[in-house]
Design a protein around this motif. Structure first.
Motif, short mmCIF file in Angstrom:
data_model
loop_
_atom_site.label_atom_id
_atom_site.label_comp_id
_atom_site.label_asym_id
_atom_site.label_seq_id
_atom_site.Cartn_x
_atom_site.Cartn_y
_atom_site.Cartn_z
N LYS A 293 0.83 -1.21 0.00
CA LYS A 293 0.00 0.00 0.00
C LYS A 293 0.87 1.26 0.00
CE LYS A 293 -4.19 -1.95 1.69
NZ LYS A 293 -5.53 -1.58 1.86
N THR A 294 1.99 1.23 0.69
CA THR A 294 2.89 2.38 0.71
C THR A 294 3.49 2.62 -0.67
OG1 THR A 294 3.45 1.94 3.01
CG2 THR A 294 4.98 3.33 1.78
N ILE A 295 3.95 1.55 -1.30
CA ILE A 295 4.57 1.67 -2.62
C ILE A 295 3.53 2.10 -3.66
CG2 ILE A 295 5.73 0.39 -4.48
CD1 ILE A 295 7.50 0.96 -2.01
N THR A 296 2.35 1.47 -3.65
CA THR A 296 1.34 1.83 -4.64
C THR A 296 0.85 3.26 -4.43
OG1 THR A 296 -0.38 0.73 -3.35
CG2 THR A 296 0.63 -0.53 -5.16
N ALA A 297 0.84 3.74 -3.19
CA ALA A 297 0.48 5.14 -2.95
C ALA A 297 1.52 6.07 -3.59
CB ALA A 297 0.37 5.40 -1.45
N GLU A 298 2.80 5.69 -3.52
CA GLU A 298 3.86 6.48 -4.16
C GLU A 298 3.70 6.45 -5.68
OE1 GLU A 298 7.91 6.00 -2.82
OE2 GLU A 298 7.22 5.42 -0.82
N ILE A 299 3.33 5.30 -6.22
CA ILE A 299 3.14 5.19 -7.66
C ILE A 299 1.96 6.07 -8.09
CG2 ILE A 299 2.47 3.62 -9.54
CD1 ILE A 299 4.05 1.42 -7.96
N ILE A 300 0.89 6.03 -7.34
CA ILE A 300 -0.27 6.86 -7.64
C ILE A 300 0.10 8.34 -7.59
CG2 ILE A 300 -2.56 7.60 -6.79
CD1 ILE A 300 -2.92 4.60 -5.91
N ALA A 301 0.83 8.72 -6.55
CA ALA A 301 1.25 10.12 -6.41
C ALA A 301 2.16 10.54 -7.56
CB ALA A 301 1.96 10.32 -5.07
N ALA A 302 3.06 9.67 -7.98
CA ALA A 302 3.97 10.00 -9.08
C ALA A 302 3.20 10.15 -10.40
CB ALA A 302 5.03 8.92 -9.23
N GLY A 303 2.13 9.38 -10.56
CA GLY A 303 1.34 9.44 -11.77
C GLY A 303 0.50 10.71 -11.87
N SER A 304 0.23 11.35 -10.74
CA SER A 304 -0.60 12.55 -10.77
C SER A 304 0.23 13.81 -10.95
CB SER A 304 -1.42 12.64 -9.46
OG SER A 304 -0.56 12.82 -8.34
N GLN A 305 1.53 13.67 -11.01
CA GLN A 305 2.39 14.85 -11.17
C GLN A 305 2.59 15.22 -12.61
OE1 GLN A 305 6.01 14.03 -9.03
NE2 GLN A 305 4.93 13.83 -7.10
#
Length: 148
Positions: A136-148
């Protein structure tokens, strides 16, 4: 009749063992050639219509696109940790755990097809296995990176 069936089953087992050995050699060579940036031999292991799916969501490349990405590089190293293969006729699918000095543990999966030139890679997919405890921590980082 049962003796003949037993012979055919034994011959098929020998043939599949030989095929799996050839497939294992191909995959071992894939890692050797990439580590040495031996791109001519590396890409000869792929079927003409083979694809590579990388770790980035945008990396779904046909052979020509993957070559364009790889040839300017100095290569990459992945050392085999374990491999499983299953054969069905002229198709072998595989799953291997690899270790990279750059990325640590990774997983390669794919499909090999038997051609007139021998076994070739039809699809190779490289991924990073994520332990469930941190998914969940890693996928949250992936989601955040995708929204930039």
């Amino acid at each position: 009749m049962s003796v003949l069936l037993g012979f055919n089953a034994a011959a098929q087992t020998v043939s599949q063992n030989d095929d799996k050995q050839q497939a294992a050699t191909l995959l071992n060579n894939l890692n050797t050639y990439s580590a040495n940036a031996d791109w001519d031999n590396y890409f000869d292991l792929y079927a003409d219509n083979g694809i590579f799916i990388g770790t980035d969501a945008n990396e779904h490349w046909d052979k020509a696109q993957f070559e364009q990405y790889a040839r300017p590089t100095k290569g990459w190293r992945y050392d085999l940790t374990s491999r499983a293969m299953t054969q069905h006729g002229d198709v072998i699918w595989f799953d291997e755990l690899l270790n990279s000095p750059s990325y640590g543990v990774s997983r390669g999966t794919g499909t090999l097809i038997k051609t007139a030139q021998g076994w070739k890679i039809a699809q190779y997919h490289l991924s990073f296995p994520i332990p469930n405890e941190i998914a969940k921590t890693i996928t949250a980082e992936i989601i955040a990176a995708g929204s930039q």
